[in-house]
Design a protein around this motif. Structure first.
Motif, PDB file in Angstrom:
ATOM      1  N   ALA A  66       0.699  -1.412   0.097  1.00 46.24           N
ATOM      2  CA  ALA A  66       0.100  -0.048   0.068  1.00 46.24           C
ATOM      3  C   ALA A  66       0.909   1.052   0.136  1.00 46.24           C
ATOM      4  CB  ALA A  66      -0.775  -0.114   1.056  1.00 46.24           C
ATOM      5  N   PRO A  67       2.150   1.301   0.582  1.00 40.53           N
ATOM      6  CA  PRO A  67       2.892   2.514   0.668  1.00 40.53           C
ATOM      7  C   PRO A  67       3.310   3.159  -0.770  1.00 40.53           C
ATOM      8  CG  PRO A  67       3.697   1.066   2.286  1.00 40.53           C
ATOM      9  CD  PRO A  67       2.517   0.337   1.618  1.00 40.53           C
ATOM     10  N   ALA A  68       3.238   2.055  -1.599  1.00 39.85           N
ATOM     11  CA  ALA A  68       3.458   2.604  -3.175  1.00 39.85           C
ATOM     12  C   ALA A  68       2.748   3.684  -3.659  1.00 39.85           C
ATOM     13  CB  ALA A  68       3.301   1.381  -3.950  1.00 39.85           C
ATOM     14  N   ALA A  69       1.373   3.727  -3.104  1.00 37.15           N
ATOM     15  CA  ALA A  69       0.531   4.850  -3.727  1.00 37.15           C
ATOM     16  C   ALA A  69       1.025   5.799  -3.291  1.00 37.15           C
ATOM     17  CB  ALA A  69      -0.764   4.749  -3.230  1.00 37.15           C
ATOM     18  N   PHE A  70       1.517   6.313  -2.047  1.00 35.67           N
ATOM     19  CA  PHE A  70       2.094   7.462  -1.482  1.00 35.67           C
ATOM     20  C   PHE A  70       3.235   7.886  -2.329  1.00 35.67           C
ATOM     21  CE2 PHE A  70       5.152   9.852   1.051  1.00 35.67           C
ATOM     22  CZ  PHE A  70       4.608  10.921   1.157  1.00 35.67           C
ATOM     23  N   PHE A  71       4.277   6.803  -2.714  1.00 28.35           N
ATOM     24  CA  PHE A  71       5.260   7.243  -3.246  1.00 28.35           C
ATOM     25  C   PHE A  71       5.031   7.585  -4.638  1.00 28.35           C
ATOM     26  CE2 PHE A  71       6.995   5.324   0.397  1.00 28.35           C
ATOM     27  CZ  PHE A  71       7.993   5.950   0.639  1.00 28.35           C
ATOM     28  N   ALA A  72       4.088   6.803  -5.347  1.00 30.03           N
ATOM     29  CA  ALA A  72       3.720   7.203  -6.772  1.00 30.03           C
ATOM     30  C   ALA A  72       3.142   8.527  -6.882  1.00 30.03           C
ATOM     31  CB  ALA A  72       2.715   6.338  -7.301  1.00 30.03           C
ATOM     32  N   TYR A 157       6.159   1.186   8.899  1.00 30.13           N
ATOM     33  CA  TYR A 157       5.335   0.413   7.880  1.00 30.13           C
ATOM     34  C   TYR A 157       3.917   0.668   8.178  1.00 30.13           C
ATOM     35  CZ  TYR A 157       6.045  -2.828   4.388  1.00 30.13           C
ATOM     36  OH  TYR A 157       6.418  -3.329   2.923  1.00 30.13           O
ATOM     37  N   MET A 158       3.297   0.857   9.737  1.00 30.38           N
ATOM     38  CA  MET A 158       2.030   1.353   9.789  1.00 30.38           C
ATOM     39  C   MET A 158       1.713   2.646   9.119  1.00 30.38           C
ATOM     40  SD  MET A 158       1.172   0.181  13.681  1.00 30.38           S
ATOM     41  CE  MET A 158       1.190  -1.507  14.080  1.00 30.38           C
ATOM     42  N   GLY A 159       2.612   3.646   9.519  1.00 30.16           N
ATOM     43  CA  GLY A 159       2.550   4.931   8.774  1.00 30.16           C
ATOM     44  C   GLY A 159       2.509   4.875   7.365  1.00 30.16           C
ATOM     45  N   ALA A 160       3.649   4.326   6.756  1.00 24.59           N
ATOM     46  CA  ALA A 160       3.555   4.322   5.310  1.00 24.59           C
ATOM     47  C   ALA A 160       2.241   3.761   4.747  1.00 24.59           C
ATOM     48  CB  ALA A 160       4.673   3.574   4.789  1.00 24.59           C
ATOM     49  N   SER A 161       1.750   2.794   5.512  1.00 26.69           N
ATOM     50  CA  SER A 161       0.575   2.219   4.701  1.00 26.69           C
ATOM     51  C   SER A 161      -0.595   2.918   4.913  1.00 26.69           C
ATOM     52  CB  SER A 161       0.371   0.580   5.396  1.00 26.69           C
ATOM     53  OG  SER A 161      -0.807  -0.057   4.966  1.00 26.69           O
ATOM     54  N   THR A 167      -3.660   8.749   0.767  1.00 27.09           N
ATOM     55  CA  THR A 167      -3.391   9.500  -0.692  1.00 27.09           C
ATOM     56  C   THR A 167      -4.384   9.125  -1.612  1.00 27.09           C
ATOM     57  OG1 THR A 167      -0.981   9.723  -0.129  1.00 27.09           O
ATOM     58  CG2 THR A 167      -1.562   9.582  -2.317  1.00 27.09           C
ATOM     59  N   THR A 168      -4.501   7.723  -1.606  1.00 26.26           N
ATOM     60  CA  THR A 168      -5.414   7.141  -2.749  1.00 26.26           C
ATOM     61  C   THR A 168      -6.936   7.534  -2.652  1.00 26.26           C
ATOM     62  OG1 THR A 168      -4.165   5.310  -2.972  1.00 26.26           O
ATOM     63  CG2 THR A 168      -6.537   5.120  -3.745  1.00 26.26           C
ATOM     64  N   GLU A 169      -7.458   7.692  -1.271  1.00 23.38           N
ATOM     65  CA  GLU A 169      -8.637   8.036  -1.091  1.00 23.38           C
ATOM     66  C   GLU A 169      -8.967   9.591  -1.344  1.00 23.38           C
ATOM     67  OE1 GLU A 169     -12.266   9.513   1.607  1.00 23.38           O
ATOM     68  OE2 GLU A 169     -10.060   9.986   1.855  1.00 23.38           O
ATOM     69  N   ALA A 170      -7.831  10.103  -1.019  1.00 21.32           N
ATOM     70  CA  ALA A 170      -7.824  11.606  -1.231  1.00 21.32           C
ATOM     71  C   ALA A 170      -7.918  12.013  -2.643  1.00 21.32           C
ATOM     72  CB  ALA A 170      -6.784  12.443  -0.673  1.00 21.32           C
ATOM     73  N   LEU A 171      -7.337  11.229  -3.485  1.00 14.46           N
ATOM     74  CA  LEU A 171      -7.274  11.722  -4.928  1.00 14.46           C
ATOM     75  C   LEU A 171      -8.718  11.227  -5.310  1.00 14.46           C
ATOM     76  CD1 LEU A 171      -3.837   9.966  -5.851  1.00 14.46           C
ATOM     77  CD2 LEU A 171      -4.444  12.617  -5.957  1.00 14.46           C
ATOM     78  N   GLU A 172      -9.124  10.129  -4.956  1.00 14.89           N
ATOM     79  CA  GLU A 172     -10.451   9.731  -5.537  1.00 14.89           C
ATOM     80  C   GLU A 172     -11.641  10.845  -5.204  1.00 14.89           C
ATOM     81  OE1 GLU A 172     -10.723   4.798  -5.273  1.00 14.89           O
ATOM     82  OE2 GLU A 172     -10.941   6.211  -3.410  1.00 14.89           O
ATOM     83  N   ARG A 173     -11.304  11.557  -4.181  1.00  9.43           N
ATOM     84  CA  ARG A 173     -12.196  12.733  -3.832  1.00  9.43           C
ATOM     85  C   ARG A 173     -11.894  14.044  -4.463  1.00  9.43           C
ATOM     86  NH1 ARG A 173     -11.953  14.037   1.795  1.00  9.43           N
ATOM     87  NH2 ARG A 173     -10.261  12.731   2.228  1.00  9.43           N
TER      88      ARG A 173
END
Length: 305
Positions: A66-72, A157-161, A167-173
């Motif tokens: 899941a952290p990959a979304a933040f870095f993308a 890892y908790m923070g990165a996930s 990040t994904t949820e915000a972009l969807e909005r």
């Protein structure tokens, strides 16, 4: 691709106009990604609801990526800085698949649990008890999957996930790459900060030498439950405030107010109801945190004994 899109693509290929064929594929990339992700999400939710065991395993595995979304999104932001353009992040690209899978499988498993006998008919803080139990179980599984990394690694890892999923949820909005980057980073920091006390104490219980006894075990369960419940409540409040500040009119609170106004509520009544909904969400988060914390505290106490 649709038949029409294929016709256009092969028209360029047939003319050996490979440059325009490549440009056409680039133009379609976001559309194709959106279709692929929609189909994948629908399948993930359906399979998770029909077979919660499969959904649970998929949920646990997805959190590692899941952290990959933040870095993308970070990469898109850096690109925008250098190009001077404000190109939107494609949140349906493969980099976001794990973050989508995490939320989709959680939704499917929760939906399945909401139909269970007895617990499926009970609501606590406005949420179905079956769904709350399922969410608590998934949270326990996720936390346990991070423990092999040690206290510091687990928190990271908790923070990165959390950052990737937010990040994904915000972009969807409709967030810009900058807004999603800020909200994701802040959410990740909140997650790591609020989980630190609980994680440190959990490791402390597990490493304790000597037999615990029933009294000590019950004390461990109670303290860990209270700690995790308080952490989740603080995290929910902090993330709600940050979301309102960063996302403004696209924040969850603002969108909830708009939804109530669309139902005929006055602005004042809509805001009051949205606030009550937020309080219920905080209560549900605290309840779920206490439940998972108590179970993990009891498990750690047994291991130490």
């Amino acid at each position: 691709m649709t038949p029409e899109e294929q016709d256009i693509f092969f028209y360029y290929v047939g003319k050996e106009d490979h440059e325009h064929a490549a440009d056409y594929l680039d133009h379609l990339e976001r559309t194709l990604n959106a279709r692929r992700q929609q189909q994948f999400s629908e399948t993930a939710r359906r399979v998770s609801e029909e077979n919660p065991a499969v959904g649970t395993v998929a949920n646990l595995m997805s959190n590692y990526a899941a952290p990959a979304a933040f870095f993308a999104n970070l990469g898109q932001g850096v690109k925008n800085v250098f190009t001077g353009e404000e190109e939107a992040t494609d949140y349906n690209s493969p980099w976001f698949t794990a973050a989508h899978l995490s939320s989709d499988t959680r939704e499917g498993v929760s939906e399945a649990a909401s139909d269970l006998p007895v617990v499926g008919d009970i609501e606590i803080f406005g949420e179905n008890l079956g769904s709350q139990l399922a969410n608590a179980g998934l949270s326990i599984g996720q936390n346990l999957s991070y423990l092999p990394f040690g206290p510091a690694g687990a928190l990271a890892y908790m923070g990165a996930s959390a950052a990737g999923q937010t990040t994904t949820e915000a972009l969807e909005r409709g967030a810009s790459s900058g807004q999603a980057l800020a909200l994701g980073a802040l959410s990740g920091a909140v997650e790591a900060a609020t989980e630190k006390i609980g994680i440190d104490r959990l490791f402390s219980i597990a490493r304790r030498e000597g037999a615990s006894g029933i009294r000590r075990a019950l004390l461990d369960v109670g303290i860990q439950a209270a700690t995790e419940g308080a952490e989740e409540a603080v995290s929910e409040v902090a993330n709600t405030i940050l979301d309102a500040v960063v996302m403004a009119d696209n924040s969850n609170f603002a969108l909830t107010v708009t939804a109530y106004e669309a139902q005929g509520y006055s602005e004042e009544r809509a805001k009051r109801q949205a606030f009550m909904d937020t309080l219920q969400q905080v209560g549900a988060a605290a309840f779920g945190g206490a439940l998972s914390g108590g179970i993990m505290g009891g498990g750690a106490s047994i291991l130490s004994g």
